[in-house]
Design a protein around this motif. Structure first.
Motif, PDB file in Angstrom:
ATOM      1  N   GLN A 275      41.641  37.611 -85.173  1.00 35.66           N
ATOM      2  CA  GLN A 275      41.085  36.544 -84.337  1.00 35.66           C
ATOM      3  C   GLN A 275      39.756  36.053 -84.900  1.00 35.66           C
ATOM      4  O   GLN A 275      39.449  34.862 -84.824  1.00 35.66           O
ATOM      5  CB  GLN A 275      40.902  37.055 -82.910  1.00 35.66           C
ATOM      6  CG  GLN A 275      42.194  37.334 -82.172  1.00 35.66           C
ATOM      7  CD  GLN A 275      41.957  38.019 -80.841  1.00 35.66           C
ATOM      8  OE1 GLN A 275      41.242  39.017 -80.755  1.00 35.66           O
ATOM      9  NE2 GLN A 275      42.547  37.478 -79.790  1.00 35.66           N
ATOM     10  N   LEU A 311      51.997  39.748 -81.631  1.00 40.00           N
ATOM     11  CA  LEU A 311      51.654  38.331 -81.623  1.00 40.00           C
ATOM     12  C   LEU A 311      50.995  37.945 -80.309  1.00 40.00           C
ATOM     13  O   LEU A 311      51.045  38.686 -79.331  1.00 40.00           O
ATOM     14  CB  LEU A 311      52.917  37.491 -81.854  1.00 40.00           C
ATOM     15  CG  LEU A 311      53.702  37.781 -83.135  1.00 40.00           C
ATOM     16  CD1 LEU A 311      54.955  36.905 -83.194  1.00 40.00           C
ATOM     17  CD2 LEU A 311      52.836  37.573 -84.374  1.00 40.00           C
ATOM     18  N   SER A 312      50.395  36.761 -80.297  1.00 39.20           N
ATOM     19  CA  SER A 312      49.688  36.301 -79.105  1.00 39.20           C
ATOM     20  C   SER A 312      50.609  36.023 -77.923  1.00 39.20           C
ATOM     21  O   SER A 312      50.145  35.876 -76.793  1.00 39.20           O
ATOM     22  CB  SER A 312      48.873  35.042 -79.432  1.00 39.20           C
ATOM     23  OG  SER A 312      49.714  34.032 -79.978  1.00 39.20           O
ATOM     24  N   ASN A 313      51.918  35.952 -78.151  1.00 39.27           N
ATOM     25  CA  ASN A 313      52.881  35.794 -77.049  1.00 39.27           C
ATOM     26  C   ASN A 313      53.411  37.147 -76.579  1.00 39.27           C
ATOM     27  O   ASN A 313      54.423  37.211 -75.875  1.00 39.27           O
ATOM     28  CB  ASN A 313      54.037  34.887 -77.463  1.00 39.27           C
ATOM     29  CG  ASN A 313      54.846  35.457 -78.620  1.00 39.27           C
ATOM     30  OD1 ASN A 313      54.507  36.506 -79.174  1.00 39.27           O
ATOM     31  ND2 ASN A 313      55.920  34.773 -78.981  1.00 39.27           N
ATOM     32  N   HIS A 314      52.726  38.239 -77.006  1.00 45.28           N
ATOM     33  CA  HIS A 314      53.041  39.613 -76.614  1.00 45.28           C
ATOM     34  C   HIS A 314      54.320  40.149 -77.247  1.00 45.28           C
ATOM     35  O   HIS A 314      54.813  41.208 -76.854  1.00 45.28           O
ATOM     36  CB  HIS A 314      53.123  39.751 -75.083  1.00 45.28           C
ATOM     37  CG  HIS A 314      51.936  39.217 -74.367  1.00 45.28           C
ATOM     38  ND1 HIS A 314      50.674  39.761 -74.508  1.00 45.28           N
ATOM     39  CD2 HIS A 314      51.792  38.156 -73.528  1.00 45.28           C
ATOM     40  CE1 HIS A 314      49.815  39.072 -73.779  1.00 45.28           C
ATOM     41  NE2 HIS A 314      50.462  38.098 -73.174  1.00 45.28           N
ATOM     42  N   GLU A 315      54.850  39.432 -78.236  1.00 49.00           N
ATOM     43  CA  GLU A 315      56.031  39.902 -78.950  1.00 49.00           C
ATOM     44  C   GLU A 315      55.605  40.781 -80.128  1.00 49.00           C
ATOM     45  O   GLU A 315      54.525  40.615 -80.697  1.00 49.00           O
ATOM     46  CB  GLU A 315      56.847  38.713 -79.477  1.00 49.00           C
ATOM     47  CG  GLU A 315      57.512  37.870 -78.399  1.00 49.00           C
ATOM     48  CD  GLU A 315      58.816  38.477 -77.904  1.00 49.00           C
ATOM     49  OE1 GLU A 315      59.162  39.609 -78.325  1.00 49.00           O
ATOM     50  OE2 GLU A 315      59.494  37.817 -77.106  1.00 49.00           O
ATOM     51  N   ILE A 334      60.642  38.214 -85.281  1.00 49.49           N
ATOM     52  CA  ILE A 334      60.401  38.780 -83.961  1.00 49.49           C
ATOM     53  C   ILE A 334      61.519  39.766 -83.619  1.00 49.49           C
ATOM     54  O   ILE A 334      62.703  39.436 -83.717  1.00 49.49           O
ATOM     55  CB  ILE A 334      60.308  37.662 -82.899  1.00 49.49           C
ATOM     56  CG1 ILE A 334      59.093  36.761 -83.226  1.00 49.49           C
ATOM     57  CG2 ILE A 334      60.166  38.247 -81.503  1.00 49.49           C
ATOM     58  CD1 ILE A 334      58.953  35.561 -82.329  1.00 49.49           C
ATOM     59  N   ARG A 346      52.837  27.144 -86.648  1.00 49.67           N
ATOM     60  CA  ARG A 346      52.723  27.363 -85.210  1.00 49.67           C
ATOM     61  C   ARG A 346      51.270  27.635 -84.837  1.00 49.67           C
ATOM     62  O   ARG A 346      50.844  28.788 -84.713  1.00 49.67           O
ATOM     63  CB  ARG A 346      53.606  28.538 -84.789  1.00 49.67           C
ATOM     64  CG  ARG A 346      55.108  28.274 -84.829  1.00 49.67           C
ATOM     65  CD  ARG A 346      55.538  27.403 -83.646  1.00 49.67           C
ATOM     66  NE  ARG A 346      55.205  28.003 -82.379  1.00 49.67           N
ATOM     67  CZ  ARG A 346      55.976  28.897 -81.746  1.00 49.67           C
ATOM     68  NH1 ARG A 346      57.122  29.290 -82.279  1.00 49.67           N
ATOM     69  NH2 ARG A 346      55.601  29.378 -80.570  1.00 49.67           N
ATOM     70  N   ASP A 348      49.887  27.524 -82.123  1.00 49.11           N
ATOM     71  CA  ASP A 348      49.792  28.175 -80.819  1.00 49.11           C
ATOM     72  C   ASP A 348      50.076  29.668 -80.876  1.00 49.11           C
ATOM     73  O   ASP A 348      49.906  30.380 -79.880  1.00 49.11           O
ATOM     74  CB  ASP A 348      50.783  27.534 -79.844  1.00 49.11           C
ATOM     75  CG  ASP A 348      52.229  27.682 -80.322  1.00 49.11           C
ATOM     76  OD1 ASP A 348      52.484  27.391 -81.511  1.00 49.11           O
ATOM     77  OD2 ASP A 348      53.088  28.072 -79.520  1.00 49.11           O
ATOM     78  N   LEU A 349      50.489  30.173 -82.029  1.00 47.84           N
ATOM     79  CA  LEU A 349      50.922  31.566 -82.152  1.00 47.84           C
ATOM     80  C   LEU A 349      50.180  32.233 -83.302  1.00 47.84           C
ATOM     81  O   LEU A 349      50.090  31.679 -84.394  1.00 47.84           O
ATOM     82  CB  LEU A 349      52.438  31.596 -82.400  1.00 47.84           C
ATOM     83  CG  LEU A 349      53.173  32.917 -82.208  1.00 47.84           C
ATOM     84  CD1 LEU A 349      53.016  33.428 -80.793  1.00 47.84           C
ATOM     85  CD2 LEU A 349      54.654  32.737 -82.551  1.00 47.84           C
ATOM     86  N   THR A 352      47.691  39.227 -83.169  1.00 47.65           N
ATOM     87  CA  THR A 352      46.581  39.787 -82.387  1.00 47.65           C
ATOM     88  C   THR A 352      46.272  41.222 -82.771  1.00 47.65           C
ATOM     89  O   THR A 352      45.169  41.705 -82.539  1.00 47.65           O
ATOM     90  CB  THR A 352      46.894  39.747 -80.883  1.00 47.65           C
ATOM     91  OG1 THR A 352      48.086  40.492 -80.621  1.00 47.65           O
ATOM     92  CG2 THR A 352      47.067  38.323 -80.394  1.00 47.65           C
TER      93      THR A 352
END
Length: 356
Positions: A275, A311-315, A334, A346, A348-349, A352
């Protein structure tokens, strides 16, 4: 020449970009193929590629070996020396607050032996931010910025003497904070305009404290003065133009901000290295030297093919391929749905956390 993917073996080199459904290549020209990369091409449904002649088995094996390297374990000897250096800096800083002069020789004596650990194995630097505490942040910050600055200089292939000067500049960059009223260093509430201006004076104070030392080169002293200058002229104390900000100043600036982002503070929580790099590249776009940031990335946010990440989408995902142009935005798979995602396309992704 055109080669069917099913006929590829590790060691071929791509002679043309391999394109997918986006404007960015899946793999760029010049990539040395390993078995994992060939598997990625198959998963994308690529039937043939333009590739050059087969390289030596040794070179191909070296590529595979590099992919699978694990992050070096930080030995206890390094941590002990790091902790000792923080303690030594703390004592000196407190003496500067009481009016003592800066002994650059004394700083060099406890700091350079620690930096030599990093010289031999830069991988040790990846987790030093985890040692810092909110209460003693300013002392940890000095040691860590010094180590980061020297390591970045080494990555940029500057001379050994220049790397040592970069390391000392980073370590002494905030020495001028000793001349700022102590209560401001501990204040958790928002600073007033006057207090903020006083904090902004610390680079000038720092230069005055070391300006007569024969152990620091002029560009090292300048880096102490300029570590808050920015290439877009938004920095301080003088809002310098880019052509007046030399490489050591640029290095310490990046090291200083990076370490501040990845550490907990009284007034804000830390971010992870991925980040922090993202913030340097995007939120601070235009402020820092891109070459310096790119030298920092392999030191603190190192990915390899096969790395497991959150990842930032919790995947949870696996790194399939890393483009030289996007070292923290790899191609990932994924686990939950076997979807392959090019993080470079992407915004948005993002990654993390790195799972070891």
């Amino acid at each position: 020449m055109k080669i069917k993917v099913c006929d590829l073996v590790p060691g071929y080199i791509l002679t043309k970009d391999v394109m997918g459904k986006t404007a960015r290549p899946i793999m760029p020209k010049g990539t040395l193929l390993t078995q994992k990369m060939i598997n990625v091409l198959k998963e994308f449904g690529i039937e043939e590629v333009d590739a050059g002649r087969y390289n030596s088995r040794k070179e191909a094996e070296e590529g595979v070996k590099e992919e699978n390297q694990e992050m070096a374990t930080v030995p206890e000897a390094f941590r002990e020396r790091y902790t000792s250096a923080v303690g030594s800096y703390k004592k000196m800083f407190q003496s500067w607050q009481s009016g003592s002069k800066v002994s650059v020789g004394a700083v060099r004596d406890f700091f350079i032996p620690l930096f030599e650990f990093i010289e031999q194995d830069p991988g040790k630097i990846r987790i030093i931010h985890q040692y810092a505490t909110k209460e003693e942040y300013i002392y940890h910050h000095a040691i860590s910025v010094g180590l980061l600055s020297g390591a970045i200089a080494q990555k940029l292939q500057l001379g050994k003497g220049t790397c040592y000067q970069a390391a000392l500049a980073g370590c002494l960059a905030d020495a001028g904070m000793a001349k700022v009223p102590a209560h401001l260093l501990r204040k958790s509430a928002s600073l007033t305009k006057e207090e903020y201006e006083e904090i902004r004076n610390h680079p000038v104070y720092g230069l005055k404290m070391v300006q007569h030392s024969p152990l620091l080169k002029s560009e090292t002293k300048l880096a102490i003065l300029q570590h808050h200058e920015r290439l877009d002229k938004s920095g301080y104390p003088f809002g310098e133009k880019p052509d007046r900000i030399p490489i050591l100043s640029r290095i310490v600036a990046v090291a200083d901000v990076y370490h501040a982002i990845v550490c907990d503070h009284i007034y804000k929580k830390r971010k992870i290295p991925f980040q922090a790099i993202e913030e340097l590249l995007e939120d601070h776009f235009g402020e820092f030297d891109i070459a310096v940031i790119h030298a920092l990335i392999p030191l603190v946010a190192h990915l390899t093919i096969g790395s497991k990440v959150f990842l930032s989408n919790h995947e949870e995902a696996e790194v399939l391929y890393i483009k030289p142009s996007a070292p923290i935005k790899p191609l990932v798979k994924i686990f939950s749905n076997n979807e392959m995602v090019d993080l470079e396309s992407r915004p948005d992704l993002f990654i993390t956390e790195l799972i070891r």
